[in-house]
Design an enzyme around this catalytic site. Structure first.
Site, short mmCIF file in Angstrom:
data_model
loop_
_atom_site.label_atom_id
_atom_site.label_comp_id
_atom_site.label_asym_id
_atom_site.label_seq_id
_atom_site.Cartn_x
_atom_site.Cartn_y
_atom_site.Cartn_z
N TYR A 73 0.84 -1.21 0.00
CA TYR A 73 0.00 0.00 0.00
C TYR A 73 0.87 1.25 0.00
O TYR A 73 0.61 2.21 -0.72
CB TYR A 73 -0.92 0.00 1.23
CG TYR A 73 -1.89 1.17 1.21
CD1 TYR A 73 -3.14 1.04 0.62
CD2 TYR A 73 -1.54 2.41 1.77
CE1 TYR A 73 -4.02 2.11 0.59
CE2 TYR A 73 -2.42 3.48 1.73
CZ TYR A 73 -3.66 3.33 1.14
OH TYR A 73 -4.52 4.38 1.10
N PHE A 125 -8.14 20.54 -24.85
CA PHE A 125 -8.54 19.14 -24.81
C PHE A 125 -9.75 19.04 -23.89
O PHE A 125 -9.86 19.77 -22.90
CB PHE A 125 -7.41 18.19 -24.37
CG PHE A 125 -7.88 16.77 -24.50
CD1 PHE A 125 -8.06 16.21 -25.76
CD2 PHE A 125 -8.23 16.03 -23.40
CE1 PHE A 125 -8.59 14.93 -25.90
CE2 PHE A 125 -8.75 14.74 -23.53
CZ PHE A 125 -8.92 14.20 -24.80
N THR A 126 -10.65 18.11 -24.20
CA THR A 126 -11.96 18.05 -23.53
C THR A 126 -11.85 17.99 -22.00
O THR A 126 -12.40 18.84 -21.31
CB THR A 126 -12.73 16.81 -24.04
OG1 THR A 126 -11.89 15.65 -23.89
CG2 THR A 126 -13.10 16.97 -25.51
N ASP A 216 1.04 19.65 -21.16
CA ASP A 216 0.32 18.38 -21.27
C ASP A 216 1.25 17.55 -22.15
O ASP A 216 1.25 17.67 -23.37
CB ASP A 216 -1.06 18.56 -21.91
CG ASP A 216 -1.79 17.22 -22.04
OD1 ASP A 216 -1.10 16.18 -22.04
OD2 ASP A 216 -3.03 17.22 -22.15
N LYS A 259 -1.01 6.82 -23.51
CA LYS A 259 -0.59 7.09 -24.89
C LYS A 259 0.90 6.74 -25.05
O LYS A 259 1.26 5.57 -25.05
CB LYS A 259 -0.88 8.55 -25.25
CG LYS A 259 -2.37 8.85 -25.48
CD LYS A 259 -3.14 9.09 -24.23
CE LYS A 259 -4.51 9.65 -24.49
NZ LYS A 259 -5.29 9.77 -23.26
N ARG A 384 -14.61 14.33 -33.53
CA ARG A 384 -13.88 15.43 -32.88
C ARG A 384 -14.33 16.71 -33.58
O ARG A 384 -13.66 17.27 -34.42
CB ARG A 384 -12.36 15.26 -33.00
CG ARG A 384 -11.81 14.05 -32.28
CD ARG A 384 -11.54 14.21 -30.78
NE ARG A 384 -12.67 14.14 -29.88
CZ ARG A 384 -12.56 13.82 -28.59
NH1 ARG A 384 -11.39 13.51 -28.07
NH2 ARG A 384 -13.59 13.81 -27.80
N PHE A 451 -19.99 14.23 -25.46
CA PHE A 451 -19.67 13.29 -26.54
C PHE A 451 -19.55 11.85 -26.06
O PHE A 451 -19.78 10.92 -26.81
CB PHE A 451 -18.36 13.71 -27.23
CG PHE A 451 -17.20 13.85 -26.28
CD1 PHE A 451 -17.02 15.02 -25.57
CD2 PHE A 451 -16.33 12.81 -26.07
CE1 PHE A 451 -15.98 15.15 -24.66
CE2 PHE A 451 -15.28 12.92 -25.17
CZ PHE A 451 -15.11 14.10 -24.46
N1 F0G Z 1 -4.62 15.20 -22.54
C1 F0G Z 1 -4.66 14.77 -23.80
C2 F0G Z 1 -3.93 15.52 -24.84
C3 F0G Z 1 -5.41 13.64 -24.13
O1 F0G Z 1 -5.45 13.24 -25.39
C4 F0G Z 1 -6.11 12.95 -23.11
C5 F0G Z 1 -6.92 11.79 -23.42
C6 F0G Z 1 -6.04 13.44 -21.80
C7 F0G Z 1 -5.28 14.56 -21.56
C8 F0G Z 1 -6.78 12.79 -20.68
O2 F0G Z 1 -6.15 11.64 -20.31
O3 F0G Z 1 -7.84 9.86 -20.82
O4 F0G Z 1 -5.86 9.41 -19.36
O5 F0G Z 1 -7.71 10.81 -18.55
N2 F0G Z 1 -7.25 11.47 -24.59
C9 F0G Z 1 -7.99 10.29 -24.99
C10 F0G Z 1 -8.18 10.33 -26.48
C11 F0G Z 1 -9.25 10.07 -24.24
O6 F0G Z 1 -8.87 9.45 -26.99
O7 F0G Z 1 -7.64 11.22 -27.15
P1 F0G Z 1 -6.95 10.35 -19.73
#
Ligand code: F0G
Length: 460
Positions: A73, A125-126, A216, A259, A384, A451
């Site tokens: 832990y 980014f979303t 990022d 990624k 997108r 989305f």
């Molecule tokens: N920043 C970027 C540039 C991303 O592409 C993503 C996730 C995140 C942050 C968030 O990270 O999913 O680990 O919480 N992108 C995925 C995509 C969902 O399909 O592009 P996460």
């Protein structure tokens, strides 16, 4: 031996069967999923290009690490291996592990953003923008205009427009801008890199005004590869060296390890300032987990530590990764399919607005094209465009992004060149009769990050 073409620097040891479906089955599956590819079962998908996130194939060395992950832990040996890997590859001293990227974005936004603050970024980014707004901030896009133009061949479409940034600083004052969020290889722009020169200039401008630079760095390796290919003075450097230099122009980073880092789950916030890290860890224990595991198991951290070293171990890895994406992109360009150019690092982005001029923007051309491609071929992509962009918090109107795209994201080390051929053929076939694609309307619209779970039906 001199080489003219790249090949994957690995051979395949384990395979996972995939299933081809009939058109009739896919018509039903699409309807049942409300024409949203996020709501489909993966068993109904043939070639899955929904995302490159968490879909990588791990190496045998990573899998071996899974067996010896330390599940303590507190104080797991695997955590310390991860700390060392992040330090060696990214150069940051302070590591705050999280369950995935958005966990890191949440913590960073909460410790730095106050109500009424502004957070500039190179496109949005979303989840990143969600957390900035959730913390009381206002996101401001300061990416160069070329990023919003699918046809512009600018080699660094991820660059920050320093004039836009300066104007924001003049307007609201540096003390209202806790940090700038700088994304490497900008996802929503089509996987487009920023140049080292631009990153350095951004860092210098921000530091004159007391503004922190938070990367990022989710796809920083792909960005480093493009710098090596396109920016003068970098061709002789290794991707590992370029990575270290990228991070040197920042005060910290959020990373989704799903990624570049070649694992299926995980992420981290990395920082230089120990005081900021202390504030982050205080929140971490409430939202993610103890500060030596975040949301990850010991085996997750072990595989992640190994993936981080592997992604820059030789340049052949990222060469083959981006090479495969470019292979698909080039096949589509050759066939005259309008895609974002230059071809990006993690996927190919179809320009739905140009492909489907008969569908009005408020009938979601990219969502409709994504669904149609699935029905035609079993290839799953992701919208997108306007659906992803959501609504303006103030007016309630849709955000209408200039880019209305279908993303075909390529998982790392998963598909073969033949899968890319089949994908290209599927897109080319569909584009023989674009007028058969009809617009969509909501039958269910979630309030935020709509989305992911929205449902649609064809417009009558
Ligand atoms: N920043 C970027 C540039 C991303 O592409 C993503 C996730 C995140 C942050 C968030 O990270 O999913 O680990 O919480 N992108 C995925 C995509 C969902 O399909 O592009 P996460």
């Amino acid at each position: 031996m001199s080489r003219h073409s790249w090949a994957e620097p690995y051979k395949i040891k384990v395979v996972e069967p995939i299933r081809m479906t009939t058109r009739e089955e896919r018509v039903v599956a699409a309807r049942e999923a409300g024409y949203n590819t996020f709501l489909m079962r993966s068993e109904d998908v043939y070639i899955d290009l929904l995302t490159d996130s968490g879909t990588s194939a791990m190496s045998d060395y990573q899998w071996a690490g899974m067996m010896i992950g330390d599940e303590a832990y507190a104080g797991s040996r695997s955590f310390y291996n991860l700390v060392e890997a992040v330090h060696d590859v990214y150069g940051y001293e302070e590591l705050v592990p999280t369950h995935q990227g958005r966990g890191a974005e949440h913590i960073l936004s909460q410790i730095l953003i106050k109500d009424g603050d502004y957070v500039p970024g190179n496109m949005y980014f979303t989840t990143t923008r969600f957390h900035q707004e959730h913390a009381g901030g206002t996101f401001v896009d300061v990416i160069i205009d070329e990023a919003h133009d699918p046809a512009s061949l600018h080699p660094f479409k991820g660059n920050i427009d320093l004039d836009k940034l300066q104007r924001l600083i003049d307007e609201v004052g540096g003390d209202k801008i806790p940090y700038i969020s700088v994304e490497t290889n900008v996802n929503m722009a089509g996987g487009q890199p920023m140049s080292m020169a631009n990153l350095k200039a951004t860092y210098e401008l921000c530091h004159q005004h007391g503004i922190l630079v938070m990367l990022d760095a989710t796809r920083a390796v792909e960005n480093a590869w493009f710098i090596k290919q396109r920016e003068a003075g970098y061709n002789d450097k290794t991707v590992a060296e370029i990575m270290r230099e990228i991070c040197s122009y920042s005060d910290g980073a959020t990373v989704s390890s799903k990624k570049d880092n070649l694992v299926n789950i995980g992420g981290f916030l990395a920082l230089r300032d120990p005081e900021l890290a202390k504030a982050a860890r205080a929140l971490l224990v409430a939202f993610e987990g103890l500060h030596t595991y975040g949301g990850m198991s010991g085996r997750d951290m072990e595989a992640l530590a190994r993936g981080i070293r592997e992604m820059v171990g030789t340049d052949d890895h990222v060469h083959a990764r981006v090479g495969q994406v470019e292979y698909l992109g080039d096949a589509l360009i050759k066939a005259g399919v309008p895609i974002i150019r230059p071809v990006g690092g993690h996927g190919v982005f179809l320009d739905a607005k140009t492909i489907l001029p008969h569908i009005p923007h408020d009938q979601f051309p990219a969502q409709a094209l994504t669904a149609a491609l699935y029905i035609e071929s079993g290839v799953r992509g992701m919208e997108r465009g306007v659906v992803s962009a959501g609504r303006d918090k103030g007016t309630g109107d849709h955000h209408y992004p200039k880019l209305e795209l279908v993303r075909l994201a390529i998982p790392r080390r998963v598909y073969t060149q033949a899968h890319m051929d089949v994908t290209a053929e599927a897109v080319i076939d569909l584009l023989q009769h674009p007028e058969s694609v009809t617009g969509l309307q909501f039958t269910y619209e979630p309030e935020s990050l709509r989305f992911f779970q929205a449902r649609f039906e064809p417009v009558a």
